[in-house]
Design an enzyme around this catalytic site. Structure first.
Site, PDB file in Angstrom:
ATOM      1  N   HIS A 170       0.819  -1.220   0.000  1.00 57.16           N
ATOM      2  CA  HIS A 170       0.000   0.000   0.000  1.00 57.16           C
ATOM      3  C   HIS A 170       0.851   1.267   0.000  1.00 57.16           C
ATOM      4  CE1 HIS A 170       0.279   1.112   4.379  1.00 57.16           C
ATOM      5  NE2 HIS A 170       0.393  -0.187   4.566  1.00 57.16           N
ATOM      6  N   ASP A 211       6.045   2.369   6.508  1.00 52.07           N
ATOM      7  CA  ASP A 211       4.834   1.560   6.366  1.00 52.07           C
ATOM      8  C   ASP A 211       3.890   2.283   5.410  1.00 52.07           C
ATOM      9  OD1 ASP A 211       2.566  -0.010   6.719  1.00 52.07           O
ATOM     10  OD2 ASP A 211       2.162   0.737   8.738  1.00 52.07           O
ATOM     11  N   GLU A 222      -5.275   1.515   2.516  1.00 56.34           N
ATOM     12  CA  GLU A 222      -5.096   0.328   3.350  1.00 56.34           C
ATOM     13  C   GLU A 222      -5.258   0.669   4.820  1.00 56.34           C
ATOM     14  OE1 GLU A 222      -2.787  -2.599   5.801  1.00 56.34           O
ATOM     15  OE2 GLU A 222      -2.543  -0.435   5.613  1.00 56.34           O
ATOM     16  N   GLU A 223      -4.760   1.836   5.214  1.00 57.49           N
ATOM     17  CA  GLU A 223      -4.746   2.203   6.628  1.00 57.49           C
ATOM     18  C   GLU A 223      -6.141   2.480   7.199  1.00 57.49           C
ATOM     19  OE1 GLU A 223      -2.342   1.788   8.444  1.00 57.49           O
ATOM     20  OE2 GLU A 223      -0.441   2.137   7.394  1.00 57.49           O
ATOM     21  N   ASP A 279       4.015  -6.106   3.449  1.00 62.31           N
ATOM     22  CA  ASP A 279       3.739  -4.985   4.347  1.00 62.31           C
ATOM     23  C   ASP A 279       4.725  -4.992   5.501  1.00 62.31           C
ATOM     24  OD1 ASP A 279       2.453  -2.768   5.451  1.00 62.31           O
ATOM     25  OD2 ASP A 279       0.450  -3.613   5.193  1.00 62.31           O
ATOM     26  N   HIS A 325       3.747   3.709  12.621  1.00 66.65           N
ATOM     27  CA  HIS A 325       2.777   4.808  12.619  1.00 66.65           C
ATOM     28  C   HIS A 325       3.297   6.024  13.381  1.00 66.65           C
ATOM     29  CE1 HIS A 325      -1.037   2.277  11.492  1.00 66.65           C
ATOM     30  NE2 HIS A 325       0.015   2.041  10.709  1.00 66.65           N
TER      31      HIS A 325
END
Length: 375
Positions: free
Chosen positions: A81, A196, A228-229, A251, A337
């Site tokens: 992603h 990410d 995706e998130e 991922d 994140h």
């Protein structure tokens, strides 16, 4: 005067791996979920010289197809992603500060005093998420995590009209500032925001380069997905559109090899991880067997990942057609994140090797859930 735009000497003194070069380009861009336009443009440009067919679908996914040499070859969907966690501008205050709405899962504890980009229609504006000066904190302030709804971005504006004059509109995407930088000296460990999953995208671009001069043994549908998130939404669109025999997500996953933790489950530098389960999927046994065999064939060190608090595009891709064998290759990533995610280049090159060996063996791989004895 030295050129402060150059990377540190440790980055310049050795040849940069292709996957790191791609990652360096991609993390410079700002693209929270639903606002991936800049990443889409960059990935489309890079993939267009490497694939047989490249398109951007209505959802925003970039799909690059590299066809096998033979008709009727198996088809693999490989997904990573492009989006990152971030924010949208929710409000412009009378004094020109910007209130935020979260996009994806960020930790309120780490948000104050971060540098961010506000991406307007015309440009990117540098801002900082405000925080009380240490001299002004009360005892209550020192023990309180400020909720994201109370935070604001300071872009230097003196009024709402000033902010609007800079081009800011409600709904503009906001993301962390990040430039890929090596930690320490010659460690091969790099930090940036949006590792990410821009690192997964970088691995897929490097894999595409490996098949630039000779086709792969199977047709590969490289899916650079969006959103995706916020619920694997881009991958759902892929699953509804493209037929395949097997699907893999590539991922990041959460490393727990830092001092806060006792027993370590996933660590940097120990190789890519074979996903066993997460909240979005239980990896298909045939895919797990195939990836394990590929790791053995290529001499790739492999970790095992069982982590309920994470999900990947594999959770959506397994619903392709009537359902297909699906799994995921993960790369351990510290401080996920956050603006300072950390990844080890050895795990990225290991993931690249693992995928290459899996693809080479895929034409003959038994994809049955279980082999049944003949009656």
């Amino acid at each position: 005067m030295p050129d402060t735009n150059l990377p540190p000497a440790s980055d310049r003194d050795r040849a940069e791996l292709p996957v790191i070069a791609h990652l360096r380009q991609l993390v410079r861009l700002t693209g929270p979920s639903g606002s991936e336009e800049d990443i889409v443009r960059a990935v489309h440009r890079l993939a267009s010289t490497l694939a047989d067919h490249v398109e951007v679908d209505a959802f925003g996914n970039v799909i690059a197809v590299r066809r096998a040499a033979t008709e009727g070859a198996r088809r693999l969907i490989l997904a990573a992603h492009m989006d990152e966690v971030g924010f949208r501008v929710r409000q412009i205050t009378p004094h020109g500060f910007l209130r935020l709405e979260k996009v994806g899962g960020t930790d309120d504890r780490i948000l104050p005093a971060q540098r961010v980009w506000v991406r307007t229609q015309q440009s990117r504006l540098l801002g900082v998420i405000g925080t009380k000066s240490a001299h002004l904190l009360s005892d209550t302030d020192r023990q309180r995590v400020v909720p994201s709804a109370e935070l604001y971005v300071d872009i230097g504006a003196r009024s709402a009209d000033d902010a609007i004059g800079m081009g800011v509109n409600l709904g503009d995407p906001v993301g962390f500032v990040g430039v890929l930088t090596e930690l320490g000296l010659g460690t091969g460990r790099y930090t940036a925001h949006a590792v990410d999953d821009r690192a997964g995208c970088a691995v897929m671009l490097a894999l595409l380069e490996q098949y630039q001069d000779s086709p792969p043994p199977v047709t590969i549908i490289f899916a650079f997905t969006v959103q995706e998130e916020v619920g694997l939404r881009g991958a759902q669109a892929i699953a509804n559109t493209y037929e395949a025999d097997v699907a893999l997500a590539l991922d990041m996953t959460a490393a727990d090899d830092t001092p806060e933790f006792g027993a370590c489950h996933l660590q940097l530098g120990a190789g890519p991880a074979l996903k066993v389960m997460d909240f979005s999927t239980l990896a298909h046994p045939a895919v797990r067997r195939g990836l394990s065999a590929a790791a053995d064939a290529g001499g790739v060190a492999l970790q095992q990942e069982l982590l309920r608090g994470i999900g990947t595009d594999a959770g959506a891709l397994q619903h392709t057609g009537r359902g297909i064998p699906a799994g995921a290759v993960s790369v351990a990533n510290r401080y996920t994140h956050s603006p300072v995610e950390v990844v080890d280049e050895r795990d990225l090159t290991g993931a690249l090797e693992l995928l290459h060996h899996f693809i080479q063996r895929l034409p003959d791989l038994d994809l049955r859930f279980v082999a049944l004895d003949d009656v």
